[in-house]
Design an enzyme around this catalytic site. Structure first.
Site, mmCIF file in Angstrom:
data_model
loop_
_atom_site.group_PDB
_atom_site.id
_atom_site.type_symbol
_atom_site.label_atom_id
_atom_site.label_comp_id
_atom_site.label_asym_id
_atom_site.label_seq_id
_atom_site.Cartn_x
_atom_site.Cartn_y
_atom_site.Cartn_z
ATOM 1 N N ASP A 29 -7.002 -6.015 2.463
ATOM 2 C CA ASP A 29 -7.121 -6.627 3.508
ATOM 3 C C ASP A 29 -8.395 -5.743 4.428
ATOM 4 O OD1 ASP A 29 -6.176 -4.253 4.920
ATOM 5 O OD2 ASP A 29 -4.115 -4.916 4.998
ATOM 6 N N ASP A 65 -3.063 3.173 7.992
ATOM 7 C CA ASP A 65 -2.013 3.770 7.145
ATOM 8 C C ASP A 65 -1.530 5.096 7.317
ATOM 9 O OD1 ASP A 65 -1.955 0.935 6.431
ATOM 10 O OD2 ASP A 65 -2.318 1.569 4.324
ATOM 11 N N HIS A 82 0.605 -1.226 -0.151
ATOM 12 C CA HIS A 82 0.049 -0.067 0.023
ATOM 13 C C HIS A 82 0.964 1.342 0.037
ATOM 14 C CE1 HIS A 82 -4.352 1.111 1.175
ATOM 15 N NE2 HIS A 82 -3.960 1.971 0.081
ATOM 16 N N HIS A 121 -6.298 -1.092 7.915
ATOM 17 C CA HIS A 121 -5.343 -0.051 8.649
ATOM 18 C C HIS A 121 -5.477 1.102 8.239
ATOM 19 C CE1 HIS A 121 -3.730 -4.448 8.186
ATOM 20 N NE2 HIS A 121 -3.367 -4.300 9.408
ATOM 21 N N HIS A 178 4.866 0.862 4.248
ATOM 22 C CA HIS A 178 3.201 0.851 4.018
ATOM 23 C C HIS A 178 2.340 1.141 5.060
ATOM 24 C CE1 HIS A 178 1.941 -3.433 5.534
ATOM 25 N NE2 HIS A 178 2.725 -2.975 6.422
ATOM 26 N N GLU A 235 -1.991 -4.797 -1.927
ATOM 27 C CA GLU A 235 -1.649 -5.823 -1.180
ATOM 28 C C GLU A 235 -2.151 -7.403 -1.202
ATOM 29 O OE1 GLU A 235 0.056 -5.118 1.864
ATOM 30 O OE2 GLU A 235 0.292 -3.032 1.941
ATOM 31 N N ASP A 268 -7.354 -1.580 0.003
ATOM 32 C CA ASP A 268 -6.181 -2.493 0.379
ATOM 33 C C ASP A 268 -7.146 -3.818 0.577
ATOM 34 O OD1 ASP A 268 -4.823 -4.210 2.237
ATOM 35 O OD2 ASP A 268 -3.822 -2.252 2.890
ATOM 36 N N ASP A 318 -9.405 -0.274 4.074
ATOM 37 C CA ASP A 318 -8.347 -0.840 4.800
ATOM 38 C C ASP A 318 -8.670 -1.290 5.963
ATOM 39 O OD1 ASP A 318 -5.723 -1.427 5.205
ATOM 40 O OD2 ASP A 318 -4.832 0.693 4.402
HETATM 41 MN MN LIG Z 1 -3.148 -0.438 3.728
#
Ligand SMILES: [Mn+2]
Length: 304
Positions: free
Chosen positions: A227, A124, A93, A122, A137, A270, A225, A120
């Site tokens: 994830d 980030d 990412h 996360h 990332h 990702e 992303d 996402d």
């Molecule tokens: Mn990410």
């Protein structure tokens, strides 16, 4: 509205070393996704491998990430300049810094407001001061808002690349303490999974679209992303977090975004094929993309 999709591959995991995301673009090409979905494949950009030496801030791979992101920036800018819709396929990412740098510059040149919607697990939103891992990332959303390592901020032609109140995050559920403090201090809108469960992803996205339209529209960049999705449906990622988005609600939200006509650039990042099981993550990626594309062409998405 641009009629063709220009695929820009970024086969690297310098932002999360050896997480497997470098293999993402090749695996999706091998399964025929770009051809099946009618994309124009502009090939892969290139950058250096991580030399194994963190810098003085404790960040891993800043030099390598900056070089990769500059290459992504130029690849995405090329598609925009040629009148296409760039689809940046990661890679980790961190590469979103490059695509956002290109999209922000294009929006400014075209006189459009610039928004980023970030899907996402996360946020980030770490900086070298807050990162627990040193992995770049974890930096790109903060960098887009103008905070972080100067050698990465310089990937963009200007900084911040985006007004923080124009970055909206969905599906976040694994937030470092320093990262949360950064988000609150900078003033980013982030919808954690409990809010998604309560209000519904499609309702949240529809509300965001309406808000952007009320602000006069603009260029919306979507940074997705893999994830963000629940690992039960998309196990093929380097940093899975349970309790994520379902494919069905994600396809629905992406269809709304496609149909809004606001989205002019997209990241899918990702995907780490080595962690996939029976090709299910690749299939989910294709469904998410198909939902977006169907929205853009006014068709109904097929949800398996
Ligand atoms: Mn990410």
């Amino acid at each position: 509205m641009s009629g063709w999709y220009g695929l820009v591959g970024a086969p690297t995991d310098v932002g999360n070393v050896d997480c497997g995301a470098a293999e993402g673009p090749g695996a999706l090409r091998a399964m025929g996704l770009p051809r099946r979905m009618g994309m124009v494949d502009r090939g892969d950009v290139r950058g250096p491998a991580y030399d194994g030496r963190p810098d003085a801030t404790g960040s891993r791979s800043v030099r390598e990430t900056a070089a990769w992101c500059a290459a992504v920036r130029d690849g995405v800018a090329g598609v925009l300049a040629d009148g296409g819709f760039p689809l940046m396929l990661g890679g980790d990412h961190a590469m979103a810094l490059g695509s956002i740098a290109a999209a922000a510059a294009h929006a400014r040149q075209e006189g459009r407001n610039f928004f980023v919607l970030w899907f996402d697990a996360h946020p980030d939103f770490n900086t070298p001061e807050t990162t627990p891992s040193g992995n770049t990332h974890g930096y790109p959303a903060a960098l887009a808002c103008g905070i972080g390592h100067p050698d990465l901020l310089s990937v963009g032609a200007f900084t911040p690349l985006i007004r923080p109140d124009r970055l909206i995050q969905f599906g976040v559920r694994d937030i470092d303490a320093g990262e949360r403090a950064n988000l609150l201090r900078i003033g980013v809108e982030f919808h954690e999974m409990d809010a998604v469960r309560e209000k519904g992803l499609e309702a949240l996205v529809a509300h965001t679209i309406a808000r952007i339209q009320a602000a006069g529209g603009g260029h919306v960049h979507v940074s997705f992303d893999i994830d963000a999705l629940d690992p039960a449906a998309a196990p093929g990622v380097g940093t899975p977090v349970s309790g994520g988005l379902t494919p069905a609600e994600t396809v629905g939200a992406m269809r709304l975004l496609g149909a809004s006509g606001l989205v002019r650039s997209l990241d899918i990042v990702e995907f780490a094929p080595r962690h996939d099981r029976d090709g299910m993550t690749a299939l989910t990626v294709e469904q998410v993309l198909a939902g977006f594309m169907a929205g853009r062409t006014g068709q109904r998405a097929l949800v398996a």
